[in-house]
Design an enzyme around this catalytic site. Structure first.
Site, PDB file in Angstrom:
ATOM      1  N   TYR A  45       0.834  -1.208   0.000  1.00 17.54           N
ATOM      2  CA  TYR A  45       0.000   0.000   0.000  1.00 17.54           C
ATOM      3  C   TYR A  45       0.873   1.263   0.000  1.00 17.54           C
ATOM      4  CZ  TYR A  45      -2.593   3.843   2.212  1.00 17.54           C
ATOM      5  OH  TYR A  45      -3.114   5.079   2.516  1.00 17.54           O
TER       6      TYR A  45
HETATM    7  P1  NAD Z   1     -11.994   5.659   2.250  1.00 22.67           P
HETATM    8  O1  NAD Z   1     -11.855   4.277   1.695  1.00 22.67           O
HETATM    9  O2  NAD Z   1     -13.041   5.878   3.258  1.00 22.67           O
HETATM   10  O3  NAD Z   1     -12.189   6.697   1.056  1.00 22.67           O
HETATM   11  C1  NAD Z   1     -11.624   6.527  -0.224  1.00 22.67           C
HETATM   12  C2  NAD Z   1     -12.734   6.639  -1.253  1.00 22.67           C
HETATM   13  O4  NAD Z   1     -12.162   6.539  -2.559  1.00 22.67           O
HETATM   14  C3  NAD Z   1     -13.771   5.516  -1.141  1.00 22.67           C
HETATM   15  O5  NAD Z   1     -15.072   6.044  -0.914  1.00 22.67           O
HETATM   16  C4  NAD Z   1     -13.688   4.786  -2.469  1.00 22.67           C
HETATM   17  O6  NAD Z   1     -14.953   4.306  -2.929  1.00 22.67           O
HETATM   18  C5  NAD Z   1     -13.079   5.832  -3.387  1.00 22.67           C
HETATM   19  N1  NAD Z   1     -12.332   5.250  -4.516  1.00 22.67           N
HETATM   20  C6  NAD Z   1     -11.385   4.267  -4.459  1.00 22.67           C
HETATM   21  N2  NAD Z   1     -10.937   3.996  -5.684  1.00 22.67           N
HETATM   22  C7  NAD Z   1     -11.604   4.816  -6.550  1.00 22.67           C
HETATM   23  C8  NAD Z   1     -11.588   4.985  -7.959  1.00 22.67           C
HETATM   24  N3  NAD Z   1     -10.804   4.227  -8.747  1.00 22.67           N
HETATM   25  N4  NAD Z   1     -12.387   5.935  -8.501  1.00 22.67           N
HETATM   26  C9  NAD Z   1     -13.207   6.679  -7.717  1.00 22.67           C
HETATM   27  N5  NAD Z   1     -13.271   6.547  -6.378  1.00 22.67           N
HETATM   28  C10 NAD Z   1     -12.488   5.619  -5.806  1.00 22.67           C
HETATM   29  O7  NAD Z   1     -10.554   6.058   2.812  1.00 22.67           O
HETATM   30  P2  NAD Z   1     -10.080   7.267   3.748  1.00 22.67           P
HETATM   31  O8  NAD Z   1      -9.609   6.686   5.010  1.00 22.67           O
HETATM   32  O9  NAD Z   1     -11.096   8.341   3.732  1.00 22.67           O
HETATM   33  O10 NAD Z   1      -8.792   7.757   2.944  1.00 22.67           O
HETATM   34  C11 NAD Z   1      -8.867   8.782   1.957  1.00 22.67           C
HETATM   35  C12 NAD Z   1      -7.495   8.961   1.312  1.00 22.67           C
HETATM   36  O11 NAD Z   1      -6.543   9.347   2.298  1.00 22.67           O
HETATM   37  C13 NAD Z   1      -6.953   7.692   0.654  1.00 22.67           C
HETATM   38  O12 NAD Z   1      -6.298   8.056  -0.530  1.00 22.67           O
HETATM   39  C14 NAD Z   1      -5.953   7.165   1.667  1.00 22.67           C
HETATM   40  O13 NAD Z   1      -4.906   6.435   1.051  1.00 22.67           O
HETATM   41  C15 NAD Z   1      -5.433   8.461   2.279  1.00 22.67           C
HETATM   42  N6  NAD Z   1      -4.970   8.309   3.667  1.00 22.67           N
HETATM   43  C16 NAD Z   1      -5.857   7.958   4.652  1.00 22.67           C
HETATM   44  C17 NAD Z   1      -5.406   7.877   5.966  1.00 22.67           C
HETATM   45  C18 NAD Z   1      -6.309   7.493   7.106  1.00 22.67           C
HETATM   46  O14 NAD Z   1      -5.817   7.390   8.239  1.00 22.67           O
HETATM   47  N7  NAD Z   1      -7.601   7.296   6.889  1.00 22.67           N
HETATM   48  C19 NAD Z   1      -4.066   8.145   6.261  1.00 22.67           C
HETATM   49  C20 NAD Z   1      -3.186   8.450   5.221  1.00 22.67           C
HETATM   50  C21 NAD Z   1      -3.669   8.572   3.916  1.00 22.67           C
HETATM   51  C1  UGA Z   2      -3.906   4.209   8.691  1.00 20.51           C
HETATM   52  C2  UGA Z   2      -4.813   4.108   7.457  1.00 20.51           C
HETATM   53  O1  UGA Z   2      -5.653   2.974   7.559  1.00 20.51           O
HETATM   54  C3  UGA Z   2      -4.022   4.030   6.180  1.00 20.51           C
HETATM   55  O2  UGA Z   2      -4.908   4.063   5.079  1.00 20.51           O
HETATM   56  C4  UGA Z   2      -3.082   5.203   6.168  1.00 20.51           C
HETATM   57  O3  UGA Z   2      -2.357   5.289   5.008  1.00 20.51           O
HETATM   58  C5  UGA Z   2      -2.172   5.171   7.382  1.00 20.51           C
HETATM   59  O4  UGA Z   2      -2.988   5.263   8.548  1.00 20.51           O
HETATM   60  C6  UGA Z   2      -1.213   6.341   7.389  1.00 20.51           C
HETATM   61  O5  UGA Z   2      -1.038   7.018   8.384  1.00 20.51           O
HETATM   62  O6  UGA Z   2      -0.578   6.561   6.363  1.00 20.51           O
HETATM   63  P1  UGA Z   2      -2.842   2.461  10.328  1.00 20.51           P
HETATM   64  O7  UGA Z   2      -1.824   3.324  10.983  1.00 20.51           O
HETATM   65  O8  UGA Z   2      -2.545   1.007  10.190  1.00 20.51           O
HETATM   66  O9  UGA Z   2      -3.198   2.979   8.873  1.00 20.51           O
HETATM   67  O10 UGA Z   2      -4.212   2.703  11.112  1.00 20.51           O
HETATM   68  P2  UGA Z   2      -5.090   1.812  12.080  1.00 20.51           P
HETATM   69  O11 UGA Z   2      -5.806   0.735  11.342  1.00 20.51           O
HETATM   70  O12 UGA Z   2      -5.914   2.748  12.864  1.00 20.51           O
HETATM   71  O13 UGA Z   2      -4.020   1.064  13.021  1.00 20.51           O
HETATM   72  C7  UGA Z   2      -3.306   1.742  14.027  1.00 20.51           C
HETATM   73  C8  UGA Z   2      -2.494   0.737  14.821  1.00 20.51           C
HETATM   74  O14 UGA Z   2      -3.370  -0.181  15.491  1.00 20.51           O
HETATM   75  C9  UGA Z   2      -1.562  -0.128  13.981  1.00 20.51           C
HETATM   76  O15 UGA Z   2      -0.354  -0.310  14.667  1.00 20.51           O
HETATM   77  C10 UGA Z   2      -2.285  -1.479  13.882  1.00 20.51           C
HETATM   78  O16 UGA Z   2      -1.419  -2.580  13.802  1.00 20.51           O
HETATM   79  C11 UGA Z   2      -3.031  -1.511  15.181  1.00 20.51           C
HETATM   80  N1  UGA Z   2      -4.283  -2.317  15.104  1.00 20.51           N
HETATM   81  C12 UGA Z   2      -5.191  -2.080  14.126  1.00 20.51           C
HETATM   82  C13 UGA Z   2      -4.526  -3.290  16.070  1.00 20.51           C
HETATM   83  O17 UGA Z   2      -3.695  -3.528  16.948  1.00 20.51           O
HETATM   84  N2  UGA Z   2      -5.699  -3.981  16.005  1.00 20.51           N
HETATM   85  C14 UGA Z   2      -6.632  -3.754  15.045  1.00 20.51           C
HETATM   86  O18 UGA Z   2      -7.698  -4.419  15.048  1.00 20.51           O
HETATM   87  C15 UGA Z   2      -6.378  -2.777  14.070  1.00 20.51           C
END
Ligand code: NAD
Ligand code: UGA
Length: 326
Positions: A154
């Site tokens: 990813y």
């Molecule tokens: P999310 O899955 O809730 O939102 C992403 C949306 O993109 C979804 O609704 C999905 O249907 C849409 N999507 C995926 N592929 C697509 C495509 N080909 N065309 C059109 N739409 C498409 O995820 P999120 O947690 O809201 O994350 C949003 C963005 O931020 C992502 O790019 C993710 O990689 C990035 N990001 C998220 C986190 C986090 O902690 N949530 C951290 C770092 C980066």
């Molecule tokens: C999150 C988002 O899901 C990613 O899309 C994003 O890119 C990433 O942050 C980011 O910062 O770039 P992650 O940090 O794995 O990824 O977020 P969580 O799923 O909230 O996990 C946080 C921590 O909890 C991780 O260490 C994970 O291993 C742990 N975890 C998660 C558990 O111990 N148990 C669980 O059921 C889920």
């Protein structure tokens, strides 16, 4: 750039962060064109619910299509800013055959958008990158200049997309900025993410599953702070730059659970599982660039943010059938 009402595009509008961003932009007076494929990574119903407030707004439209398939030049025409949040998130499921989805949604979709922006110029492209590009960083807090070395497929696809945006900037002048979110949480958090899973286990009286010893740290970022930084990145002098958006402090997963016990007044049973491949041991953001260039500061403490997510979870979970995310 976003000082006066404009037409803006939000890709991934129906997602967790994208839906909050749409609401903020609508509240600021902009016309928001959302694009989302409503991918089935988690239940589509949730995505429709995410957009409940935005859809009620006269200045909001949603195009339900895959960015790889649709005519994106048509979608971006007339927009001043494109916020590109669409993508396949989730660190741990990005192995094996799931990888194809990551390539499609994170790399190919971004390339199609960049091609459209060659044809239809905009004033700014803000790309949602990720702390996962750093992998196991050598220094904490980690600066944007650190050598990115992802440890998950990813993270590699997010880094590839970030590089693509800058490739198009160098060749065709597309004014790209990349923001790196650090583990975002709050209401509507994706059901595969830690806090959401912990809360679900709590109310279902199941064991809480922790990957590894729980002493891994994350720089958890509340969603309104992430959104605020994203909006600021559209106007600030940061073309060609990368900006970390982190919540302000690193916390262990064990400490999050202590805080959640306190807030919920429930005592979850914890089950420690092997650490998950692809998970970095620690993440931690240097946010000096965001402070200086965006005049941004995270405002919501972990305790306050976790309380808001818990309240949201309780208010919405009773209505929902349980579905395990794939
Ligand atoms: P999310 O899955 O809730 O939102 C992403 C949306 O993109 C979804 O609704 C999905 O249907 C849409 N999507 C995926 N592929 C697509 C495509 N080909 N065309 C059109 N739409 C498409 O995820 P999120 O947690 O809201 O994350 C949003 C963005 O931020 C992502 O790019 C993710 O990689 C990035 N990001 C998220 C986190 C986090 O902690 N949530 C951290 C770092 C980066
Ligand atoms: C999150 C988002 O899901 C990613 O899309 C994003 O890119 C990433 O942050 C980011 O910062 O770039 P992650 O940090 O794995 O990824 O977020 P969580 O799923 O909230 O996990 C946080 C921590 O909890 C991780 O260490 C994970 O291993 C742990 N975890 C998660 C558990 O111990 N148990 C669980 O059921 C889920």
């Amino acid at each position: 750039m976003l000082d006066s009402p404009s037409r803006v595009v939000v890709t991934g509008a129906a997602g967790f962060i994208g839906s909050h961003l749409c609401e903020r932009l609508l509240a600021d007076g902009h016309q928001v064109a959302g694009v989302d494929s409503l991918s089935d990574y988690y239940e589509r119903e949730r995505k429709y619910e995410n957009l409940e407030v935005a859809r009620a707004h006269a200045n909001f439209t949603l195009e339900e299509s895959d960015m790889v398939e649709t005519d994106l030049a048509r979608v971006v025409r007339g927009a001043s800013v494109v916020f590109h949040l669409a993508g396949q998130p989730g660190v741990r499921p990005s192995w094996g055959s799931h990888f194809d989805r990551y390539v499609h949604d994170n790399i190919v979709a971004t390339q199609r958008l960049l091609e459209a922006l060659r044809e239809v110029p905009v004033q700014r492209l803000v790309f949602a990158s990720s702390s996962s590009v750093y992998g196991n960083a050598e220094m904490f807090p980690t600066k944007e200049t650190a050598l990115p070395r992802p440890v998950s497929p990813y993270g590699m696809t997010k880094l590839a997309a970030e590089h693509l945006a800058f490739v198009y900037m160098r060749n065709f002048g597309i004014p790209a900025t990349s923001i790196r979110y650090f583990t975002v949480y709050g209401p509507r958090q994706r059901p595969d993410m830690a806090f959401h899973r912990f809360m679900e286990a709590l109310v279902d009286e199941q064991e809480i599953e922790i990957y590894g010893d729980g002493e891994q740290t994350r720089e958890f970022t509340y969603v309104s702070d992430a959104v605020d930084g994203t909006v600021k990145a559209a106007s600030a002098d940061v073309v060609g730059q990368i900006v970390n958006l982190g919540g302000g402090s690193r916390v262990t997963v064990n400490r999050v659970l202590d805080t959640l016990e306190d807030i919920s007044r429930m005592k979850p049973r914890r089950r420690y599982l092997p650490a998950a491949p692809g998970d970095p041991r620690h993440t931690g953001a240097s946010i000096n660039v965001a402070r200086e260039k965006l005049e941004w500061e995270p405002r919501v403490s972990l305790r306050d943010g976790l309380t808001k997510q818990w309240e949201w979870f309780l208010a919405t979970s009773a209505k929902r059938p349980r579905v395990t995310p794939t």
